[in-house]
Design a protein around this motif. Structure first.
Motif, mmCIF file in Angstrom:
data_model
loop_
_atom_site.group_PDB
_atom_site.id
_atom_site.type_symbol
_atom_site.label_atom_id
_atom_site.label_comp_id
_atom_site.label_asym_id
_atom_site.label_seq_id
_atom_site.Cartn_x
_atom_site.Cartn_y
_atom_site.Cartn_z
ATOM 1 N N GLU A 1 33.692 37.900 38.703
ATOM 2 C CA GLU A 1 34.291 36.637 38.294
ATOM 3 C C GLU A 1 34.649 36.670 36.808
ATOM 4 O O GLU A 1 35.753 36.323 36.405
ATOM 5 N N ARG B 1 44.751 34.218 38.580
ATOM 6 C CA ARG B 1 44.548 34.615 39.975
ATOM 7 C C ARG B 1 45.471 33.833 40.875
ATOM 8 O O ARG B 1 45.491 32.613 40.851
ATOM 9 N N VAL C 1 44.559 32.322 46.970
ATOM 10 C CA VAL C 1 44.228 33.271 48.021
ATOM 11 C C VAL C 1 45.295 33.286 49.117
ATOM 12 O O VAL C 1 45.598 34.306 49.700
ATOM 13 N N GLU D 1 39.926 40.518 47.795
ATOM 14 C CA GLU D 1 38.868 40.365 46.787
ATOM 15 C C GLU D 1 37.889 39.270 47.218
ATOM 16 O O GLU D 1 36.672 39.436 47.150
ATOM 17 N N GLU D 2 38.465 38.177 47.652
ATOM 18 C CA GLU D 2 37.662 37.030 48.067
ATOM 19 C C GLU D 2 36.747 37.415 49.237
ATOM 20 O O GLU D 2 35.554 37.136 49.243
ATOM 21 N N THR D 3 37.345 38.096 50.209
ATOM 22 C CA THR D 3 36.577 38.519 51.375
ATOM 23 C C THR D 3 35.451 39.460 50.968
ATOM 24 O O THR D 3 34.312 39.324 51.421
ATOM 25 N N SER E 1 33.940 39.723 48.099
ATOM 26 C CA SER E 1 32.830 39.098 47.378
ATOM 27 C C SER E 1 32.005 38.240 48.334
ATOM 28 O O SER E 1 30.795 38.085 48.150
ATOM 29 N N GLU E 2 32.652 37.721 49.360
ATOM 30 C CA GLU E 2 31.903 36.957 50.353
ATOM 31 C C GLU E 2 30.913 37.862 51.106
ATOM 32 O O GLU E 2 29.753 37.505 51.305
#
Lengths: 426, 241
Positions: free
Chosen positions: A271, A281, A284, A293-295, A297-298
């Protein structure tokens, strides 16, 4: 008949004409050379200024051609070439027309007298220049306030110099107009004396209060700089407080769980890094890379295994690429849950026609033929999902050799068109 | 044993790297800044300098620029948390033999140091991604042209091969990756180690190393628009500081 169809519409051609392109436009419409129309216009002007009236009407009524014209024909003398930009050419045109109109009026006897009309004309031009300038001029920056003379000099030069020069010209014109008016009413002498007195007074005041005023201006400028700086600091502090400090507090609480600590630290790193890099950014929904990236980090957050994301190229998310992200999430989760690998690599490459994505771990691997039927993860969520969207999923694995899931899907046929469609829809 | 100098402005991090490298390489010194590093490289002539990208007074780029001419045998490996492509490409173009991130595992770091000491290049997955991006942006069209030209020349294979060879050697070759180089980089970006790449592509590890070194050379010498833009950007930033 065909000639009639081919005839261009009646419009101004400001890019090609000398003043506003009226004559050129008419000539183009009639299919004759511009010079003839121009000569006719001048001839008409000689008859009591009719030509000027026609020209002014044409300028006001004819639509300007918006079509990108071919590079202007080389011309030996065009006002634009003499004086730079199209704007100054238009200004010159207006000025000439105004003068001509005034002369015509004077000739016709509709006249208030030389000593009134000329100064008023000059004065209004000057005021127009200054007023136009006042909107456009940016506020003085702190640096300029600190050194007003240098600021003034900079404003007269360079890119912004044109604005400064215009202001000075406006002031001069207004001054001249005032002088002419005063002179004609015979009060110039008295006003001159008064002005002399004022100048002396102003000089004395400047001597007394000058240094103090200068100091005040400087401290104002300093204060402005300081305020900007402290705002920035507050913004940084707010961000650090919301992100880094929170994470540090969490880490202290979870100190006994190294996996959790590592995943917290990594999430924070991700982050903070995107914040530092100042990459605005993309939301999404619009970027495959951002969605991945989001996936990642999830998955890191849920399963505590670091995911290294490398993407080459990017494309908007549509139904197919969204399915790709979904399948990738499943593959990442499987790798994180079952492989026992230290980290998982995700690589996505957006090509011209296809998007390819690889999820790789160095974990235990498995025997694909021995997967129990109830483990629907691979069969349904990855292979099935990709096939439903015209894509492909292949799992390369063997016991002890790690696993690599290879996904690929065709991109929507015309990427540009699909982006446009989305923009229109939203 | 490989002699290593660690350059980083954070003492904590230098200590961490020293501990990770442990007994497997010889850490001959540490430097906390550009000046110190330049002096230490001249004095110690280490085999490999582990170089932080971001430091005050110009960072890793400045160290390489000043120290490299005096120590031709010393090789530089960039080690950073920085993710901005501009920074990474700039330090590679200055002369570093590779780039790894600070999150790298200890074993891999040791391996990377030894590889660089041998004169090979070290690409992390992230660097491989950057490079593919840089050579792909705007270059996909010309790459497709190359394929098309090759296909149309397929009628006379000899002529096609003769035509392709000088092009690879010429300046044009610097601005494009060969099919094989691209393939190797993609595997590295996917997280494969050199020996795994070799296994998968059916070539030797030495060949993989040669491909990566060739890519590194192109990265350093190419005038590709993307690369030069990154380099210029970086230099401008330095100028502002």
């Amino acid at each position: 008949m065909s000639e009639h169809v081919a005839r261009p519409p009646l419009q101004r051609l400001p890019d090609e004409g000398m003043i506003a392109g009226v004559c050129t436009g008419i000539a183009r419409h009639l299919g004759v050379r511009a010079a003839y129309v121009q000569a006719a216009m001048m001839l008409l002007t000689a008859f009591g200024g009719v030509g000027i009236a026609i020209y002014a009407l044409g300028w006001a009524l004819l639509p300007a051609s918006t079509a990108a014209t071919a590079p202007a024909r080389p011309s030996l003398w065009r006002v634009r070439d003499l004086r730079g930009s199209a704007v100054s050419r238009e200004v010159a045109g207006i000025a000439l027309l105004t003068v001509a109109g005034l002369l015509t009026l004077r000739q016709l006897g509709l006249w208030l007298g030389d000593e009134l009309v000329w100064p008023l004309t000059l004065g209004s031009v000057g005021v127009a220049l200054i007023v136009r300038q006042a909107d456009a001029a940016a506020a003085w920056t702190p640096a300029e306030l600190r050194h007003p003379l240098r600021g003034l000099r900079d404003r007269m030069r360079g890119d912004r110099g044109a604005d400064g020069r215009r202001t000075v010209l406006g002031v001069l014109l207004v001054g001249l107009a005032t002088y002419m008016l005063l002179r004609s009413t015979g009060t110039a002498q008295a006003v001159g004396n008064a002005i002399g007195g004022i100048v002396v007074l102003a000089a004395a005041t400047a001597l007394v209060f000058g240094p103090w005023l200068g100091r005040m201006a400087r401290s104002l400028a300093n204060e402005r700089t300081e305020r900007i700086r402290s705002q920035e600091r507050a913004e940084v502090a707010a961000h650090l407080h919301d992100s880094v400090l929170q994470t540090l507090a969490l880490i202290q609480k979870r100190a006994e769980d190294p996996r959790e600590v590592a995943s917290l630290a990594r999430r924070q790193e991700r982050e903070l890094r995107s914040w530092l890099n100042d990459r605005p950014r993309k939301p999404v929904g619009e970027s495959l890379a951002a969605a991945l990236e989001e996936t990642a980090s999830e998955v890191e957050r849920l399963h505590g295994v670091p995911v290294e994301v490398v993407t080459v190229g990017d494309c908007p998310l549509d139904e197919r690429t969204a399915a790709l992200v979904g399948a990738a999430r499943e593959a990442l989760a499987n790798a994180a849950k079952f492989a026992g690998s230290e980290k998982v690599d995700l690589y996505a490459e957006v090509g011209e026609r296809t998007v390819e994505l690889f999820v790789r771990d160095r974990g235990v691997g498995f025997d694909p033929s021995a997967v129990p039927a109830d483990r629907r993860g691979v069969r349904e969520s990855i292979v099935g999902r990709m096939e439903r969207h015209g894509g492909r999923a292949v799992v390369h694995t063997a016991p002890g050799a790690g696993t690599e899931v290879e996904l690929s899907v065709e991109r929507a046929q015309a990427p540009e068109a699909s982006v446009r469609a989305r923009e229109e829809a939203s | 044993m490989t002699r290593v100098l660690v350059v980083d402005d954070h003492a904590l991090f230098r200590a961490g790297v020293r501990a990770e490298l442990g007994e497997r390489v010889e850490v001959v010194g540490e430097s906390a800044g550009v000046e110190e590093a330049v002096a230490a490289i001249a004095r110690l002539a280490p085999d490999v300098v582990l170089l932080d990208v971001h430091m005050p007074d110009g960072g890793g780029v400045e160290v390489i620029r000043r120290a490299a001419p005096q120590a031709p045998a010393t090789r530089f490996l960039a080690l950073s948390v920085s993710d901005a492509p501009a920074d990474v490409i700039a330090v590679i173009r200055a002369g570093a033999r590779g780039y790894v991130t600070k999150t790298i595992a200890a074993d891999e770091l040791v391996e990377a140091v030894e590889r660089v000491a041998d004169g090979d290049a070290v690409f992390s997955p992230r660097l491989a991604g950057f490079v593919l991006d840089a050579f792909a942006a705007g270059g996909r069209g010309s790459g497709a042209d190359g394929v098309a030209a090759g296909a149309s020349g397929g009628g006379s294979p000899a002529a096609g091969a003769a035509g392709a060879a000088p092009q690879d050697a010429g300046d044009d070759g610097l601005d494009q990756l060969t099919q094989r180089e691209r393939e190797v980089l993609r595997h590295i970006a996917r997280g494969y180690l050199y020996k795994e790449v070799a296994l998968r592509l059916g070539i030797s590890v030495k060949t993989v190393e040669a491909h990566v070194s060739a890519v590194l050379r192109k990265l350093q010498l190419s005038n590709r628009h993307e690369l030069s833009r990154w380099a210029v950007q970086r230099r401008l930033l330095d100028g502002d500081e």
